[in-house]
Design a protein around this motif. Structure first.
Motif, PDB file in Angstrom:
ATOM      1  N   VAL A  54       0.832  -1.210   0.000  1.00  0.00           N
ATOM      2  CA  VAL A  54       0.000   0.000   0.000  1.00  0.00           C
ATOM      3  C   VAL A  54       0.859   1.250   0.000  1.00  0.00           C
ATOM      4  CG1 VAL A  54      -1.677   1.333   1.344  1.00  0.00           C
ATOM      5  CG2 VAL A  54      -1.993  -1.134   1.055  1.00  0.00           C
ATOM      6  N   SER A  55       1.943   1.243   0.762  1.00  0.00           N
ATOM      7  CA  SER A  55       2.769   2.454   0.877  1.00  0.00           C
ATOM      8  C   SER A  55       3.654   2.700  -0.330  1.00  0.00           C
ATOM      9  CB  SER A  55       3.636   2.379   2.139  1.00  0.00           C
ATOM     10  OG  SER A  55       4.580   1.330   2.036  1.00  0.00           O
ATOM     11  N   ARG A  56       3.969   1.642  -1.114  1.00  0.00           N
ATOM     12  CA  ARG A  56       4.926   1.809  -2.193  1.00  0.00           C
ATOM     13  C   ARG A  56       4.411   1.441  -3.585  1.00  0.00           C
ATOM     14  NH1 ARG A  56       6.448   4.704   0.739  1.00  0.00           N
ATOM     15  NH2 ARG A  56       8.488   4.997   1.733  1.00  0.00           N
ATOM     16  N   ASN A  57       3.231   0.827  -3.679  1.00  0.00           N
ATOM     17  CA  ASN A  57       2.742   0.413  -4.998  1.00  0.00           C
ATOM     18  C   ASN A  57       1.376   0.989  -5.365  1.00  0.00           C
ATOM     19  OD1 ASN A  57       4.165  -2.569  -3.922  1.00  0.00           O
ATOM     20  ND2 ASN A  57       5.002  -1.469  -5.673  1.00  0.00           N
ATOM     21  N   VAL A  58       0.580   1.355  -4.361  1.00  0.00           N
ATOM     22  CA  VAL A  58      -0.748   1.907  -4.611  1.00  0.00           C
ATOM     23  C   VAL A  58      -0.646   3.427  -4.706  1.00  0.00           C
ATOM     24  CG1 VAL A  58      -3.085   2.168  -3.672  1.00  0.00           C
ATOM     25  CG2 VAL A  58      -1.888  -0.018  -3.464  1.00  0.00           C
ATOM     26  N   ASP A  59      -1.368   4.009  -5.652  1.00  0.00           N
ATOM     27  CA  ASP A  59      -1.420   5.464  -5.792  1.00  0.00           C
ATOM     28  C   ASP A  59      -1.795   6.082  -4.440  1.00  0.00           C
ATOM     29  OD1 ASP A  59      -2.209   8.139  -6.307  1.00  0.00           O
ATOM     30  OD2 ASP A  59      -2.828   7.636  -8.345  1.00  0.00           O
ATOM     31  N   PRO A  60      -1.011   7.034  -3.939  1.00  0.00           N
ATOM     32  CA  PRO A  60      -1.313   7.629  -2.626  1.00  0.00           C
ATOM     33  C   PRO A  60      -2.691   8.283  -2.554  1.00  0.00           C
ATOM     34  CG  PRO A  60       0.905   8.186  -3.302  1.00  0.00           C
ATOM     35  CD  PRO A  60       0.260   7.533  -4.484  1.00  0.00           C
ATOM     36  N   LEU A  61      -3.274   8.622  -3.691  1.00  0.00           N
ATOM     37  CA  LEU A  61      -4.610   9.216  -3.677  1.00  0.00           C
ATOM     38  C   LEU A  61      -5.721   8.175  -3.616  1.00  0.00           C
ATOM     39  CD1 LEU A  61      -4.106  12.099  -6.278  1.00  0.00           C
ATOM     40  CD2 LEU A  61      -3.986  12.207  -3.782  1.00  0.00           C
ATOM     41  N   ASP A  62      -5.373   6.898  -3.715  1.00  0.00           N
ATOM     42  CA  ASP A  62      -6.337   5.811  -3.565  1.00  0.00           C
ATOM     43  C   ASP A  62      -6.217   5.239  -2.157  1.00  0.00           C
ATOM     44  OD1 ASP A  62      -7.436   5.836  -6.108  1.00  0.00           O
ATOM     45  OD2 ASP A  62      -5.929   4.479  -6.923  1.00  0.00           O
ATOM     46  N   CYS A  63      -7.316   5.291  -1.393  1.00  0.00           N
ATOM     47  CA  CYS A  63      -7.256   4.721  -0.044  1.00  0.00           C
ATOM     48  C   CYS A  63      -7.316   3.194  -0.140  1.00  0.00           C
ATOM     49  CB  CYS A  63      -8.394   5.264   0.828  1.00  0.00           C
ATOM     50  SG  CYS A  63     -10.040   5.034   0.157  1.00  0.00           S
ATOM     51  N   ALA A  64      -6.459   2.544   0.640  1.00  0.00           N
ATOM     52  CA  ALA A  64      -6.418   1.087   0.666  1.00  0.00           C
ATOM     53  C   ALA A  64      -5.777   0.644   1.973  1.00  0.00           C
ATOM     54  CB  ALA A  64      -5.633   0.538  -0.522  1.00  0.00           C
ATOM     55  N   VAL A  65      -6.145  -0.544   2.418  1.00  0.00           N
ATOM     56  CA  VAL A  65      -5.585  -1.142   3.628  1.00  0.00           C
ATOM     57  C   VAL A  65      -5.341  -2.617   3.360  1.00  0.00           C
ATOM     58  CG1 VAL A  65      -6.057  -1.841   6.005  1.00  0.00           C
ATOM     59  CG2 VAL A  65      -6.647   0.455   5.264  1.00  0.00           C
ATOM     60  N   LEU A  66      -4.165  -3.111   3.754  1.00  0.00           N
ATOM     61  CA  LEU A  66      -3.862  -4.537   3.755  1.00  0.00           C
ATOM     62  C   LEU A  66      -3.461  -4.903   5.177  1.00  0.00           C
ATOM     63  CD1 LEU A  66      -1.676  -6.497   1.194  1.00  0.00           C
ATOM     64  CD2 LEU A  66      -1.625  -6.997   3.629  1.00  0.00           C
ATOM     65  N   SER A  67      -4.197  -5.827   5.783  1.00  0.00           N
ATOM     66  CA  SER A  67      -3.912  -6.231   7.160  1.00  0.00           C
ATOM     67  C   SER A  67      -3.769  -7.739   7.255  1.00  0.00           C
ATOM     68  CB  SER A  67      -5.024  -5.773   8.111  1.00  0.00           C
ATOM     69  OG  SER A  67      -5.048  -4.365   8.222  1.00  0.00           O
ATOM     70  N   VAL A  68      -2.647  -8.190   7.819  1.00  0.00           N
ATOM     71  CA  VAL A  68      -2.482  -9.599   8.173  1.00  0.00           C
ATOM     72  C   VAL A  68      -3.104  -9.783   9.547  1.00  0.00           C
ATOM     73  CG1 VAL A  68      -0.844 -11.441   8.658  1.00  0.00           C
ATOM     74  CG2 VAL A  68      -0.370  -9.802   6.817  1.00  0.00           C
ATOM     75  N   THR A  69      -4.072 -10.683   9.644  1.00  0.00           N
ATOM     76  CA  THR A  69      -4.831 -10.814  10.890  1.00  0.00           C
ATOM     77  C   THR A  69      -4.667 -12.171  11.579  1.00  0.00           C
ATOM     78  OG1 THR A  69      -6.766 -11.533   9.620  1.00  0.00           O
ATOM     79  CG2 THR A  69      -6.572  -9.171  10.100  1.00  0.00           C
ATOM     80  N   GLN A  70      -4.109 -13.146  10.874  1.00  0.00           N
ATOM     81  CA  GLN A  70      -3.871 -14.454  11.488  1.00  0.00           C
ATOM     82  C   GLN A  70      -2.490 -14.948  11.075  1.00  0.00           C
ATOM     83  OE1 GLN A  70      -7.975 -16.050  10.150  1.00  0.00           O
ATOM     84  NE2 GLN A  70      -7.357 -17.405  11.819  1.00  0.00           N
ATOM     85  N   VAL A  71      -1.706 -15.379  12.061  1.00  0.00           N
ATOM     86  CA  VAL A  71      -0.375 -15.939  11.833  1.00  0.00           C
ATOM     87  C   VAL A  71      -0.303 -17.232  12.631  1.00  0.00           C
ATOM     88  CG1 VAL A  71       2.109 -15.578  12.061  1.00  0.00           C
ATOM     89  CG2 VAL A  71       0.619 -13.629  11.560  1.00  0.00           C
ATOM     90  N   GLU A  72      -0.183 -18.354  11.928  1.00  0.00           N
ATOM     91  CA  GLU A  72      -0.184 -19.648  12.594  1.00  0.00           C
ATOM     92  C   GLU A  72       1.030 -20.461  12.157  1.00  0.00           C
ATOM     93  OE1 GLU A  72      -3.839 -21.630  11.791  1.00  0.00           O
ATOM     94  OE2 GLU A  72      -5.091 -19.999  12.557  1.00  0.00           O
ATOM     95  N   ALA A  73       1.729 -21.028  13.132  1.00  0.00           N
ATOM     96  CA  ALA A  73       2.853 -21.919  12.839  1.00  0.00           C
ATOM     97  C   ALA A  73       3.346 -22.532  14.148  1.00  0.00           C
ATOM     98  CB  ALA A  73       3.997 -21.164  12.160  1.00  0.00           C
TER      99      ALA A  73
END
Length: 404
Positions: A230-249
């Protein structure tokens, strides 16, 4: 909220004190008996029974457990849809209200019980007054929480079977004071996707990492790298969120596991931003797994589109709200929410407006999806009044509409 102000709000509802209390009793009964996605059998049965008792035509089983009540008046050919969601959440209620959930692990933590009660109250009032010209489809939708009940109803021919020219939704909104509403044209809420990344390596003794292919290290690299999209590939004028919410191992201290799992969500408005995000995710999964010597598979699921209000219908809805609450109490400048709503599927098919209803008293209550949340019954009269006035305005007789 001062008493005189609250008295004015109750007066706006066009409903007697007994009618408001009846809505509260319906709401609290639904709260006691929460049902989650596509399991809303008691809820749907109660709603269908009440609608029939009001004199509406009722259809059940729409989108599996959805209910539609149809009310007609006059000779008008216009029709609108008014929608409330019915489902509860998988959550252990921690409040101590008298109407606390009787089903441990399920509760109405998002106010859908209040949504149903307000729409039922409006249906009863309009069935008695017939103060409109046309048809109203009262849509009670299942499975809003994650499972796409709105899409199920659309795929079941909702608007082919129950035609409407426009469709309207409403959600209670903690953070917005009681006596206020918010709506604006364009995006109100974001699109919602899910992803799952599975990593497979070679496990072994934690003291001998040179003999393994470590999925935990690859997992950690991925969590960090995904945040750069989101910070380096999505146009800064486009709102977007990517969240990792589960980590299992892993299962213990001294074993490097063979498998690891990542899950999460992506939010956005612009489909072009989504395309960039998904493409970059796949590239990072492929490259990092290759660099770390592990195997990786990624699934990406498109869930809800963005909730986008139409200009004309939102203008109408804002005017209705202003006539009830005053112009100063209708917010048209609030920022969109990064949360999502499957009412979006209905708005893709018909123009309409999704509004937020203020519920905060002098001391703000718990937020949505909190185990301490409880719908503020003081908002019932306001929400029902909005539905009534909206129907009367959108379906005003031709002569009256010409005067407005």
């Amino acid at each position: 909220m001062h008493a005189d102000r609250q008295g004015r709000l109750d007066g706006y509802a066009m409903l007697s004190a007994a009618a408001v209390q009846e809505m509260a009793s319906w709401r609290q009964d639904l709260h006691r008996h929460p049902e989650t996605a596509f399991d809303e059998h008691r809820t749907a049965g109660k709603i269908a029974g009440l609608l029939r008792s009001f004199g509406l035509e009722v259809a059940t089983g729409i989108g599996r457990t959805g209910v539609v009540g149809t009310l007609r008046a006059g000779e008008g050919k216009r029709a609108i849809g008014l929608r409330a969601d019915m489902d509860a959440l998988h959550l252990h209620e921690q409040g101590d209200v008298p109407h606390r959930s009787r089903h441990d692990g399920r509760m109405h933590a998002c106010g859908h019980d209040g949504h149903c009660a307000m729409l039922l109250g409006a249906a009863k009032h309009l069935a008695e007054s017939r103060s409109f010209d046309g048809a109203i489809q009262f849509i009670f939708q299942p499975a809003e929480e994650n499972e796409g009940g709105g899409q199920e109803m659309m795929e079941d021919g909702l608007f082919e079977r129950f035609p409407v020219d426009g469709v309207y939704g409403m959600h209670n909104w903690p953070g917005l004071p009681l006596g206020q509403m918010a709506m604006h044209p364009g995006p109100m809420m974001m699109a919602f996707d899910l992803f799952e990344i599975r990593l497979c390596g070679k496990g072994g003794h934690a003291a001998m990492p040179e003999r393994v292919r470590d999925v935990v290290v690859a997992q950690a690299q991925l969590v960090t790298a995904l945040q750069s999209i989101v910070s380096r590939n999505v146009d800064p004028l486009d709102c977007a969120v990517l969240s990792v919410t589960q980590v299992e191992a892993g299962s213990t201290w001294n074993i490097i596991p063979e498998q690891a799992l990542l899950r999460g969500t992506v939010r956005y408005v612009n489909p072009a931003a989504q395309a960039v995000i998904e493409s970059r995710m796949r590239a990072l999964v492929d490259s990092i797994s290759l660099a770390m010597g592990v195997e990786a598979e990624m699934d990406y699921w498109y869930r809800y589109p963005a909730t986008i209000n139409a200009e004309a219908e939102t203008s109408l809805a804002a005017d209705v709200a202003a006539s009830l609450l005053g112009v100063a109490n209708v917010r048209t400048n609030m920022r969109p929410s990064m949360a999502s709503e499957d009412f979006a599927f209905m708005l893709q098919a018909r123009p309409g407006c999704y509004a937020w209803l203020g519920v905060d008293g002098p001391a703000p209550g718990a937020g949505l999806h909190s185990p301490h949340y409880d719908f503020n019954d003081q908002a019932l009269a306001i929400g029902a009044a909005y539905w009534i006035k909206l129907a009367e305005t959108a379906l005003a007789p031709a002569a009256k509409a010409a005067e407005q």
